[in-house]
Write a protein that holds these residues in place. Structure first.
Motif, PDB file in Angstrom:
ATOM      1  N   PRO A   1       0.816  -1.220   0.000  1.00 59.94           N
ATOM      2  CA  PRO A   1       0.000   0.000   0.000  1.00 59.94           C
ATOM      3  C   PRO A   1       0.855   1.278   0.000  1.00 59.94           C
ATOM      4  CG  PRO A   1      -0.934  -1.581   1.514  1.00 59.94           C
ATOM      5  CD  PRO A   1       0.372  -2.149   1.053  1.00 59.94           C
ATOM      6  N   SER A   2       1.980   1.246   0.705  1.00 60.56           N
ATOM      7  CA  SER A   2       2.868   2.406   0.723  1.00 60.56           C
ATOM      8  C   SER A   2       3.423   2.684  -0.675  1.00 60.56           C
ATOM      9  CB  SER A   2       4.030   2.173   1.702  1.00 60.56           C
ATOM     10  OG  SER A   2       3.557   2.091   3.024  1.00 60.56           O
TER      11      SER A   2
ATOM     12  N   TYR B   1      -2.050   8.026   1.560  1.00 59.24           N
ATOM     13  CA  TYR B   1      -1.930   6.746   2.270  1.00 59.24           C
ATOM     14  C   TYR B   1      -2.979   6.619   3.364  1.00 59.24           C
ATOM     15  CZ  TYR B   1      -0.040   2.906   4.980  1.00 59.24           C
ATOM     16  OH  TYR B   1       0.083   1.730   5.646  1.00 59.24           O
ATOM     17  N   LEU B   2      -3.133   7.664   4.179  1.00 64.19           N
ATOM     18  CA  LEU B   2      -4.099   7.587   5.272  1.00 64.19           C
ATOM     19  C   LEU B   2      -5.539   7.534   4.758  1.00 64.19           C
ATOM     20  CD1 LEU B   2      -1.559   8.268   6.906  1.00 64.19           C
ATOM     21  CD2 LEU B   2      -2.937   9.833   8.276  1.00 64.19           C
ATOM     22  N   ASP B   3      -5.797   8.193   3.642  1.00 61.33           N
ATOM     23  CA  ASP B   3      -7.151   8.223   3.097  1.00 61.33           C
ATOM     24  C   ASP B   3      -7.527   6.890   2.447  1.00 61.33           C
ATOM     25  OD1 ASP B   3      -9.631   9.592   2.233  1.00 61.33           O
ATOM     26  OD2 ASP B   3      -8.780   9.284   0.227  1.00 61.33           O
ATOM     27  N   LYS B   4      -6.574   6.251   1.785  1.00 58.04           N
ATOM     28  CA  LYS B   4      -6.876   5.035   1.018  1.00 58.04           C
ATOM     29  C   LYS B   4      -6.624   3.729   1.774  1.00 58.04           C
ATOM     30  CE  LYS B   4      -6.359   6.364  -3.839  1.00 58.04           C
ATOM     31  NZ  LYS B   4      -5.648   6.032  -5.108  1.00 58.04           N
ATOM     32  N   TYR B   5      -5.578   3.723   2.589  1.00 55.90           N
ATOM     33  CA  TYR B   5      -5.100   2.426   3.083  1.00 55.90           C
ATOM     34  C   TYR B   5      -5.124   2.241   4.602  1.00 55.90           C
ATOM     35  CZ  TYR B   5      -3.418   2.368  -1.715  1.00 55.90           C
ATOM     36  OH  TYR B   5      -3.347   2.428  -3.079  1.00 55.90           O
ATOM     37  N   ALA B   6      -4.834   3.265   5.360  1.00 57.22           N
ATOM     38  CA  ALA B   6      -4.704   3.090   6.812  1.00 57.22           C
ATOM     39  C   ALA B   6      -5.988   3.450   7.537  1.00 57.22           C
ATOM     40  CB  ALA B   6      -3.540   3.921   7.338  1.00 57.22           C
TER      41      ALA B   6
END
Length: 336
Positions: free
Chosen positions: A88-89, A146-151
């Motif tokens: 994801p990163s 990253y925070l919006d899509k994966y975490a």
């Protein structure tokens, strides 16, 4: 007690007779005569081998534990160890470069894995020849994506077995810490998404306060200092080459997991143990080295039981089987 084997059997179907005599027993206390009553016991080759295997198995376990040394703390990397977040990163990083009009692939980021977001993004920008690359701006956008899509909470980003292993370590009296090259904003988001409360850890060390990130040992050394544990009593669990190298530089033992890189890629960095993922790491791995060496020796012992006629001779000629000596005249003696 000594038992003497006068011939070498060629197959397990032909038992070898090993004879010894019992202690003298008086026939009559009045006359004090003694009568020797020989007792003959039959030992097959397989029985002798199994006895040796039992002794050696015990020695292997004891030696492995002694060589591993004391363990007081476990330092967990985050991306690729506690959290399934390496891919994801990379995807979020690809999006960052796409917005800049630069075409990259997820594989382009592999050499910079585990080195912190500045190096992760800046390394690829350098390779691609991106001019006037603003690292801080790129990091900011990376975290937003990253925070919006994966975490996201309950996203299933946590690796199975992570929560359980952390609790096992704590219940055993070990101190536990997160030691990551990621910025704190990503660490907090990932741990929350993985269902790992910050309160589980005795320390959380992130990249924000460090100039030198992995493969430099600074983050691991800082974690050991916060925990008040000597580096040589710390076990690091890592997935990246930079992380394994940082552990070695810190003089810490390292368990590597192959969630991001292959075993062949990780081996040259010299981890103490390699496992598939954190769910494959056992408390025994942490406390006694789990015994990659012990596993090899145990495999030998299993083969020995299966083919004793060939392998026991080979092992004893080298003088390495506990309790068995083989003189050059092929006369065996089993020491008891």
């Amino acid at each position: 007690m000594a038992v003497r084997l006068l011939s070498t059997p060629t197959a397990l179907s032909h038992p070898t007779k090993l004879s010894f005599f019992s202690s003298p027993k008086p026939i009559s206390t009045a006359t004090s005569f003694f009568q020797w009553r020989p007792k003959c016991r039959v030992f097959t080759r397989k029985m002798v081998v199994k006895a040796c295997v039992k002794v050696e198995e015990k020695n292997v376990k004891e030696t492995s534990k002694q060589e591993w040394g004391k363990v007081s703390a476990v330092l967990f990397d985050m991306d690729g160890v506690l959290c399934n977040s390496e891919n994801p990163s990379r995807k979020a990083a690809v999006d960052v470069f796409a917005e800049m009009g630069v075409q990259v692939t997820a594989e382009d980021f592999a050499p910079f894995t585990g080195m912190g977001e500045a190096n992760f993004l800046g390394g690829v920008a350098s390779v691609k020849g991106v001019k006037e690359f603003n690292t801080e701006a790129a990091k900011k956008r990376f975290f937003e994506i990253y925070l919006d899509k994966y975490a996201k909470p309950n996203s299933g980003i946590g690796f199975p077995g992570a929560f359980e292993l952390i609790n096992e370590c704590k219940n055993k009296g070990l101190k536990v810490a997160v030691a990551s090259s990621a910025d704190r904003v990503k660490v907090d988001a990932n741990l929350a998404a993985a269902g790992l409360p910050l309160s589980m850890f005795d320390a959380i060390v992130s990249a924000d306060a460090f100039e030198n990130l992995k493969p430099a040992p600074d983050i691991f050394l800082a974690a050991s200092k916060i925990l008040d544990v000597s580096p040589d009593e710390c076990i690091v669990i890592e997935d990246a080459l930079a992380g394994v190298q940082a552990a070695n530089a810190a003089k810490m033992r390292c368990i590597a997991v192959t969630t991001t890189l292959t075993e062949e890629t990780l081996k040259p960095a010299g981890p103490s143990i390699i496992r598939n993922d954190i769910g494959s790491v056992s408390l025994d791995d942490i406390l006694s080295g789990g015994s990659d060496k012990m596993v090899q020796d145990m495999q030998f012992l299993q083969v020995t039981e299966q083919n004793p006629s060939r392998i026991l001779n080979e092992r004893t000629r080298n003088g390495s089987t506990t309790g068995v000596d083989v003189p050059s005249n092929e006369v065996f003696s089993l020491q008891g």
